[in-house]
Design an enzyme around this catalytic site. Structure first.
Site, PDB file in Angstrom:
ATOM      1  N   GLY A   1       2.130   1.992  10.712  1.00  0.00           N
ATOM      2  CA  GLY A   1       3.054   3.112  10.571  1.00  0.00           C
ATOM      3  C   GLY A   1       3.722   3.513  11.877  1.00  0.00           C
ATOM      4  O   GLY A   1       4.342   4.572  11.970  1.00  0.00           O
TER       5      GLY A   1
ATOM      6  N   ASN B   1       0.861  -1.184   0.000  1.00  0.00           N
ATOM      7  CA  ASN B   1       0.000   0.000   0.000  1.00  0.00           C
ATOM      8  C   ASN B   1       0.898   1.236   0.000  1.00  0.00           C
ATOM      9  O   ASN B   1       1.503   1.553   1.018  1.00  0.00           O
ATOM     10  CB  ASN B   1      -0.904  -0.031   1.246  1.00  0.00           C
ATOM     11  CG  ASN B   1      -1.729   1.231   1.383  1.00  0.00           C
ATOM     12  OD1 ASN B   1      -1.858   2.005   0.436  1.00  0.00           O
ATOM     13  ND2 ASN B   1      -2.291   1.447   2.569  1.00  0.00           N
TER      14      ASN B   1
ATOM     15  N   LYS C   1       0.030   4.268  -0.317  1.00  0.00           N
ATOM     16  CA  LYS C   1      -0.660   5.426   0.281  1.00  0.00           C
ATOM     17  C   LYS C   1      -0.491   6.681  -0.605  1.00  0.00           C
ATOM     18  O   LYS C   1      -0.386   6.558  -1.815  1.00  0.00           O
ATOM     19  CB  LYS C   1      -0.166   5.679   1.712  1.00  0.00           C
ATOM     20  CG  LYS C   1      -0.194   4.427   2.568  1.00  0.00           C
ATOM     21  CD  LYS C   1      -0.060   4.725   4.036  1.00  0.00           C
ATOM     22  CE  LYS C   1       0.101   3.438   4.813  1.00  0.00           C
ATOM     23  NZ  LYS C   1      -0.037   3.606   6.249  1.00  0.00           N
TER      24      LYS C   1
ATOM     25  N   GLU D   1      -5.636  -5.184  10.383  1.00  0.00           N
ATOM     26  CA  GLU D   1      -4.626  -4.165  10.633  1.00  0.00           C
ATOM     27  C   GLU D   1      -4.928  -3.475  11.956  1.00  0.00           C
ATOM     28  O   GLU D   1      -5.734  -2.529  11.997  1.00  0.00           O
ATOM     29  CB  GLU D   1      -4.644  -3.126   9.513  1.00  0.00           C
ATOM     30  CG  GLU D   1      -4.390  -3.702   8.137  1.00  0.00           C
ATOM     31  CD  GLU D   1      -3.761  -2.672   7.223  1.00  0.00           C
ATOM     32  OE1 GLU D   1      -2.666  -2.936   6.725  1.00  0.00           O
ATOM     33  OE2 GLU D   1      -4.344  -1.596   7.040  1.00  0.00           O
TER      34      GLU D   1
ATOM     35  N   SER E   1       3.148  -2.470  10.255  1.00  0.00           N
ATOM     36  CA  SER E   1       4.608  -2.494  10.388  1.00  0.00           C
ATOM     37  C   SER E   1       5.213  -3.855  10.039  1.00  0.00           C
ATOM     38  O   SER E   1       6.206  -4.277  10.654  1.00  0.00           O
ATOM     39  CB  SER E   1       5.034  -2.041  11.791  1.00  0.00           C
ATOM     40  OG  SER E   1       4.542  -0.733  12.043  1.00  0.00           O
TER      41      SER E   1
ATOM     42  N   HIS F   1      -9.566   1.141   4.603  1.00  0.00           N
ATOM     43  CA  HIS F   1      -8.316   1.286   5.352  1.00  0.00           C
ATOM     44  C   HIS F   1      -8.588   2.182   6.566  1.00  0.00           C
ATOM     45  O   HIS F   1      -9.403   3.109   6.493  1.00  0.00           O
ATOM     46  CB  HIS F   1      -7.234   1.891   4.449  1.00  0.00           C
ATOM     47  CG  HIS F   1      -5.865   1.835   5.050  1.00  0.00           C
ATOM     48  ND1 HIS F   1      -5.449   2.720   6.017  1.00  0.00           N
ATOM     49  CD2 HIS F   1      -4.840   0.981   4.847  1.00  0.00           C
ATOM     50  CE1 HIS F   1      -4.210   2.410   6.377  1.00  0.00           C
ATOM     51  NE2 HIS F   1      -3.813   1.353   5.688  1.00  0.00           N
TER      52      HIS F   1
ATOM     53  N   GLU G   1      -7.079   4.563   7.735  1.00  0.00           N
ATOM     54  CA  GLU G   1      -6.882   5.987   7.464  1.00  0.00           C
ATOM     55  C   GLU G   1      -8.122   6.580   6.776  1.00  0.00           C
ATOM     56  O   GLU G   1      -8.467   7.739   6.990  1.00  0.00           O
ATOM     57  CB  GLU G   1      -5.610   6.197   6.621  1.00  0.00           C
ATOM     58  CG  GLU G   1      -4.360   5.933   7.461  1.00  0.00           C
ATOM     59  CD  GLU G   1      -3.157   5.417   6.698  1.00  0.00           C
ATOM     60  OE1 GLU G   1      -3.119   5.523   5.459  1.00  0.00           O
ATOM     61  OE2 GLU G   1      -2.237   4.894   7.363  1.00  0.00           O
TER      62      GLU G   1
HETATM   63  C1  PEP Z   1      -0.821  -0.042   5.809  1.00  0.00           C
HETATM   64  O1  PEP Z   1      -0.710   1.031   5.248  1.00  0.00           O
HETATM   65  O2  PEP Z   1      -1.810  -0.731   5.574  1.00  0.00           O
HETATM   66  C2  PEP Z   1       0.229  -0.454   6.747  1.00  0.00           C
HETATM   67  C3  PEP Z   1       0.105  -1.603   7.354  1.00  0.00           C
HETATM   68  O3  PEP Z   1       1.292   0.391   6.914  1.00  0.00           O
HETATM   69  P1  PEP Z   1       2.701   0.046   7.642  1.00  0.00           P
HETATM   70  O4  PEP Z   1       3.174  -1.247   7.062  1.00  0.00           O
HETATM   71  O5  PEP Z   1       3.579   1.191   7.300  1.00  0.00           O
HETATM   72  O6  PEP Z   1       2.412  -0.085   9.101  1.00  0.00           O
END
Ligand code: PEP
Length: 256
Positions: A174, A9, A11, A168, A214, A96, A98
């Site tokens: 992040g 992803n 973003k 997630e 992460s 997501h 976000e």
């Molecule tokens: C994501 O954007 O779905 C995500 C898991 O980001 P990160 O791997 O940076 O935590």
């Protein structure tokens, strides 16, 4: 046998020039036939054509990060499933955290987007996950079940192969903090049991459940080795060809 799905992803990073450069590096490293799992990258919408072009001759599929529920019309700033298909995408990330947090996406909206995406022949990667305070007060399963309920009502079990769930935990996105392999497995197993209860056992096995939060080369092997972890949705570590390639390699080394 389930194939892993390794999904990057990107973003709101990498405009067409930079996105094409990253896709070009991946394309050199991963020509068609060079991996056996499924690999997807999800650039920002404006970079999709450049990425689709750069990934010709590979088996890496392209996703978008969001979509509207209508085909066309007066919805300034939005993109639709026919457009996404026309551009050469196969997947759509939906809900997501976000988007839920900053753009007010509700469980109902996420469910209707998932329904539209699957009805139009695309694969939906639907994100669920609890916030830190919900993990702390022990309500994580209740939260995730509520997020899943509407989606499981909106789509049919016969579409289970086109339906991907990304677990997630919001506190791990992040932040550099990762769910432990045990925490991930416990929630993935719970999610599969929710799908089995609502649909059936076979459909619950067809649904791929990705871990996101992460994930990086240093922790991927442990996470992907868990029985109910069928892949990863990866933010930060998908923005560099080296680290994303390492994740593809780790998945290849761990046959499901
Ligand atoms: C994501 O954007 O779905 C995500 C898991 O980001 P990160 O791997 O940076 O935590």
């Amino acid at each position: 046998m389930t194939k892993f799905l390794i999904a990057g992803n990107w973003k709101m990073n990498l405009g067409p020039t930079d996105a094409a450069a990253l896709a070009g590096e991946l394309s050199k490293k991963w020509p068609s036939g060079s991996f056996s799992n499924d690999v997807v990258v999800s650039p920002t919408a404006i970079s999709v054509p450049a990425v689709v072009d750069a990934l010709k001759g590979t088996d890496i599929a392209v996703s978008v990060q969001n979509v509207h529920t209508e085909d066309s019309g007066a919805f300034t700033g939005e993109i639709s499933t026919p457009m996404v298909k026309d551009a050469g995408c196969k997947y759509v990330i939906i809900g997501h955290s976000e988007r839920r947090e900053y753009f007010g996406e509700t469980d109902e909206l996420v469910a209707s987007k998932a329904k539209k995406v699957i009805a139009d022949g695309l694969r939906a990667i639907v994100c669920v996950g609890e916030k830190l305070e919900e993990r702390k007060d022990g309500s994580q399963q209740k939260v995730v079940k509520k997020q899943l309920d509407g989606v499981l009502s909106a789509i049919d079990s016969s579409d289970s192969k086109n339906f991907v769930i990304a677990y997630e935990p919001v506190w791990a996105i992040g932040t550099g903090e990762t769910a432990s392999p045990e925490q991930a497995q416990e929630m993935h197993n719970y999610i599969r049991s929710v799908v089995a209860d609502r649909w059936d056992e076979t459909a619950s096995k067809n649904v791929r459940i990705l871990y996101g939060g992460s994930m990086k080369p240093a922790n991927a092997e442990e996470l992907l080795s868990q029985d109910d972890v069928d892949g990863g949705l990866i933010g930060g570590a998908s923005l560099k060809a080296d680290s994303f390639s390492e994740l593809i390699e780790i998945a290849e080394s761990l046959s499901k």
